[in-house]
Design an enzyme around this catalytic site. Structure first.
Site, PDB file in Angstrom:
ATOM      1  N   LYS A 190       2.854  -1.360  40.738  1.00  0.00           N
ATOM      2  CA  LYS A 190       3.629  -2.604  40.671  1.00  0.00           C
ATOM      3  C   LYS A 190       4.544  -2.667  41.885  1.00  0.00           C
ATOM      4  CE  LYS A 190       5.572  -5.060  36.763  1.00  0.00           C
ATOM      5  NZ  LYS A 190       6.368  -4.893  35.541  1.00  0.00           N
TER       6      LYS A 190
HETATM    7  C1  E4P Z   1       6.594  -7.278  33.111  1.00  0.00           C
HETATM    8  O1  E4P Z   1       5.834  -6.933  33.977  1.00  0.00           O
HETATM    9  C2  E4P Z   1       8.001  -7.628  33.374  1.00  0.00           C
HETATM   10  O2  E4P Z   1       8.633  -6.549  33.951  1.00  0.00           O
HETATM   11  C3  E4P Z   1       8.665  -8.075  32.108  1.00  0.00           C
HETATM   12  O3  E4P Z   1       7.786  -8.921  31.398  1.00  0.00           O
HETATM   13  C4  E4P Z   1      10.013  -8.708  32.323  1.00  0.00           C
HETATM   14  O4  E4P Z   1      10.456  -9.263  31.108  1.00  0.00           O
HETATM   15  P1  E4P Z   1      11.974  -9.664  30.853  1.00  0.00           P
HETATM   16  O5  E4P Z   1      12.293 -10.886  31.665  1.00  0.00           O
HETATM   17  O6  E4P Z   1      12.035  -9.939  29.376  1.00  0.00           O
HETATM   18  O7  E4P Z   1      12.806  -8.495  31.276  1.00  0.00           O
END
Ligand code: E4P
Length: 214
Positions: free
Chosen positions: A83
């Site tokens: 990522k």
């Molecule tokens: C996933 O890849 C993201 O990091 C995550 O969905 C972020 O979600 P949030 O906005 O609820 O922290």
């Protein structure tokens, strides 16, 4: 549509996995911090439960540092997806990793142009954060639809991974807009099962069954 679980909680992952609904898992530095474990240990443990794409995020801000971290993370398991943040250095690392056949997930996508850049550099996934856009008064779901149109226009194979999913409606709307994957918290996944008429219908069937001749 694929479902990833957006968590580092192993019990949650095991629970969702037992329902047969989970294709992969996403994590981020905040999710890892909540577990109290180091990222390498956590990702290794998740890979033992789920045989599918597991996203692990780099911390370095420079491309060289990102690539070093990516090399360590990729050693854990063939399913690890690197990522990367949507930055210039993130894009340099994305291009290199894509060329080397390493799967990538470009995160913190808040505009269609950002998704277009990531797709051009060969990202496996882009993660538009729909809930966080809703939080600032924009319509996160519009972004999914825009990215779908752009990717279809040019035949990009990059998958749209709807992220920052907060409720069932986000899941349905992402599916309607053509997201390839939604990464969702366990609570939201559980909510997808529920409908009051299903419960009422089942209660009625059981009550009638109890009255029927043995
Ligand atoms: C996933 O890849 C993201 O990091 C995550 O969905 C972020 O979600 P949030 O906005 O609820 O922290």
């Amino acid at each position: 549509m694929q479902f990833f679980l957006d968590t580092g909680d192993l019990n949650e992952i095991k629970t969702a996995h037992s329902w047969g609904l989970i294709d992969g898992v996403t994590t981020n530095p905040s999710i890892v911090a909540k577990t109290g474990k180091d990222q390498m240990t956590l990702i290794r443990e998740i890979c033992e439960i789920i045989d599918g794409p597991i996203s692990a995020e780099v911390i370095a801000l420079d491309a060289e540092g990102m690539l070093k971290e990516a090399a360590e993370l990729a050693k854990i398991n063939k399913n690890v997806v690197i990522k990367l943040p949507m930055t210039k250095d993130g894009m340099i690392a994305c291009k290199k990793l894509s060329k080397d056949g390493v799967k990538t997930n470009v995160t913190l996508i808040f505009s269609a142009n950002q998704a277009l850049l990531a797709a051009k550099n060969g990202a496996t996934y882009v993660s538009p954060f729909i809930g966080r856009l809703d939080d600032v008064g924009q319509t996160g779901m519009d972004l999914i639809a825009e990215i779908r149109t752009i990717f279809n226009n040019y035949g990009f194979e990059t998958q749209i991974l709807a992220a920052s999913v907060r409720h069932s409606e986000h899941v349905k709307m992402s599916a309607l807009a053509g997201a390839d994957v939604a990464t969702i918290p366990l609570k939201v996944l559980e909510g997808l099962f529920a409908h009051p008429l299903t419960k009422m219908g089942l209660d009625q069937f059981l009550a009638d069954h109890a009255k029927s001749k043995k």
